[in-house]
Design a protein around this motif. Sequence first.
Motif, short mmCIF file in Angstrom:
data_model
loop_
_atom_site.label_atom_id
_atom_site.label_comp_id
_atom_site.label_asym_id
_atom_site.label_seq_id
_atom_site.Cartn_x
_atom_site.Cartn_y
_atom_site.Cartn_z
N GLN A 561 19.64 6.56 0.47
CA GLN A 561 19.40 8.00 0.41
C GLN A 561 19.11 8.56 1.81
OE1 GLN A 561 18.28 5.77 -1.58
NE2 GLN A 561 18.70 6.38 -3.69
N LYS A 562 18.41 7.76 2.62
CA LYS A 562 18.10 8.21 3.99
C LYS A 562 19.39 8.35 4.81
CE LYS A 562 15.60 6.81 8.17
NZ LYS A 562 16.81 6.75 9.00
N LYS A 568 24.32 14.18 5.95
CA LYS A 568 24.36 15.58 5.49
C LYS A 568 23.74 16.51 6.52
CE LYS A 568 23.33 18.49 1.48
NZ LYS A 568 22.94 19.62 2.30
N GLY A 569 22.66 16.04 7.15
CA GLY A 569 22.01 16.87 8.17
C GLY A 569 22.94 17.14 9.35
N ILE A 570 23.72 16.11 9.75
CA ILE A 570 24.67 16.29 10.86
C ILE A 570 25.75 17.29 10.46
CG2 ILE A 570 26.42 15.13 12.25
CD1 ILE A 570 24.72 12.57 11.92
N LEU A 571 26.33 17.09 9.27
CA LEU A 571 27.42 17.98 8.84
C LEU A 571 26.92 19.39 8.57
CD1 LEU A 571 29.39 15.55 6.49
CD2 LEU A 571 29.70 15.98 8.93
N ASP A 572 25.66 19.51 8.15
CA ASP A 572 25.08 20.84 7.94
C ASP A 572 24.96 21.62 9.25
OD1 ASP A 572 24.94 20.63 5.22
OD2 ASP A 572 22.82 20.09 5.14
N SER A 640 34.12 11.94 2.08
CA SER A 640 34.63 10.66 2.58
C SER A 640 33.49 9.79 3.09
CB SER A 640 35.64 10.90 3.70
OG SER A 640 36.74 11.66 3.23
N PHE A 641 32.54 10.41 3.80
CA PHE A 641 31.36 9.65 4.27
C PHE A 641 30.58 9.09 3.08
CE2 PHE A 641 31.45 11.74 8.57
CZ PHE A 641 31.45 10.56 9.29
N LYS A 642 30.38 9.92 2.07
CA LYS A 642 29.63 9.46 0.89
C LYS A 642 30.33 8.29 0.22
CE LYS A 642 27.31 13.81 -0.33
NZ LYS A 642 27.20 14.89 -1.35
N LYS A 643 31.66 8.38 0.11
CA LYS A 643 32.41 7.29 -0.53
C LYS A 643 32.28 5.99 0.26
CE LYS A 643 36.91 6.00 -2.41
NZ LYS A 643 36.80 4.64 -1.90
#
Length: 655
Positions: A561-562, A568-572, A640-643
């Motif tokens: 999760q971290k 997500k923080g980077i892409l945000d 894609s990152f999540k996958k």
Amino acid sequence: MTNKKIEEILPKVDELSKKLFFKKDECREAIQGLLKDVDAEFDQIQLENKELNFKLEELENETDSLVNELDQAKADKTNVEKEKCELERKYKFQVSLKESTARQLQQLNDEMVSVKQNKKELSDEVDRLKEDLCNQDGLIQHLEMEISLREKKISQKDETINELDREITAIVEKHKKAVNEKIKMTNEKKALEKKIDEQNDKINGLNNELNKRDLKLSKIKFENKKNEDLLKKAELEKVEIYKENDHLKKESQIVQTKFELVSRILSAKPKYSKGLNAFKDLIYQDFFNYSNKVEALDREAEATLILQKIEKELDTVVNFPIIATKNIIAIGGGFSSGKSAFINSFIKNDKIRLPIGIKPVTAIPTYVAANLDNSIKCFSRTGGSVEIDVNLNNNLSHDFIKTFGFNLKSIMPYMTIGTKMEKFDNICFVDTPGYNPVNIEDSTDEDMKVAKEYLDQASALIWVIGLDSNGTIPLTDIDFLMNMCLEEKHLYFVVNKADLRAESEIEDVIEELQETLEDFDIEYFGISAYSSNRNKEYSFYKQSLFDFLQEENNKNCHFKQKVLADIKGILDMYRDAIQEEIDEISKIQKEFKSLVLDLLEVDFEDNGSKVNNRIADLKNCFNPTILKKQLDELNYLELSFKKSIEDIFQELRAV
């Protein structure tokens, strides 16, 4: 056309020009064209109504002001080009850095060849010493044979002396018989006396010969003793030669061990992980391509560094899967504070130990986690790993690594140890080098950087202070902690080597440490006076060490999760920057619509006029379609990152 309408249009034109001031070169050309067309329209108005001459002169002055602002925009363009040159310079620096790394690898290969040559020279030296040893053995055997011959001669001399003793005894017997027969043989007295004199002379001669032989025997004994001393000396020399030979063998074995370690590290192939490879491709291909065409974010370097840090953490998890489900606790502190000994106190296997000593010992960061099987591994920069034995692990200190002739950490950044631990099966300790600066003997600036890097990765930090060298926490420790980001970390202090102090002194040390931490506003969970040698806690403040470790042990590990949250923080950051630019374009489009309506109110109704065409061109320059497409690409990149992360942890569950 009225003066009132013109006065209403002019401020809007001025405001629109200011907003367009920071846009691209094509927008500047469009604005210049628009200004020319507006001047032409105003000239027609001047011909129609001479009463507006005064107002038109004011408009021309304002137009000159706009030209000056355009000149300023050109200057800004020059600054942008300078920034572009600076970016190109940084790119060239990265290329040169890559070339420098290649040269360092070539230098490492040259040093390996040199190690091989040194090994051959040592082997030749060992052969020469063996030959000298054989010559010494031959000389010793020759001396032993000579001593044996001389002993035989001495034995023969002893037999001769015994024979003479027997002859003397016989003569004495005869002399006695002669004395007894003296009365009977008076007539033979003179003959017998003469014969006795002759015998006495013969006895004297024999005595002289015996004295000579005694003297010769003494000389032989002296030479024999001298030979015995030579033999002892030769034996001592033989022992020294054997010792030197053993030392050379050990040195040769050490060189061979180092050579084999470096060779294995350099040739170690990374563990295959489809998910990890996909993650790396996303970073160095998809993400880099995306970030290169997105101009909205000025924190691209920061985003890249965070992604590379995540990549390093995933590399560690893939190669040492057991830590994926464990809470990481970093062990920090100055050199010789007892960090390695602290971790050793929780390891059940007496043979598996982190190196300890009074000098800086920990040179390479080491993950230590509970595992049923014993395993000690070294990891390369490329993600490959090699297993090493306990003896080599115990020798991996600062002093041993210096003998390599290069920085071993450049090819072997970290190690892992899996073994049975006391109680805390859900914890992974990280042993870090002492952070101390270069003015401390045997420490390096790199130790400080490495220590900070691995301390930042952990969710909890145990800071160790040695009571043998410090009565309380050093100010250098305070400075180091103040420069760290401790907001989300559970910080705990261990006053180690408490068995060296009286209990009354221990309470004073804890109280003084408590006051110091409060003075510097450092938040912490507790302080423990602990002995690593005895695995015993003598006292604590706030919370016991074992309670703190048990709480950390009972927590669920949220590593996956971290990682997802960090990505997500980077892409945000990109998402927010793009959305902000889209909102700005929407505002500008609204201003365009307002401008068109105002122009229509002042009789600019001809849709084919140059002014309307220019406005249409400007609208096209501020079209948010490309930015919205970039948002769609960003959403796909996030999926894609999540996958890839899901694939990595799916592979770990299958191990």
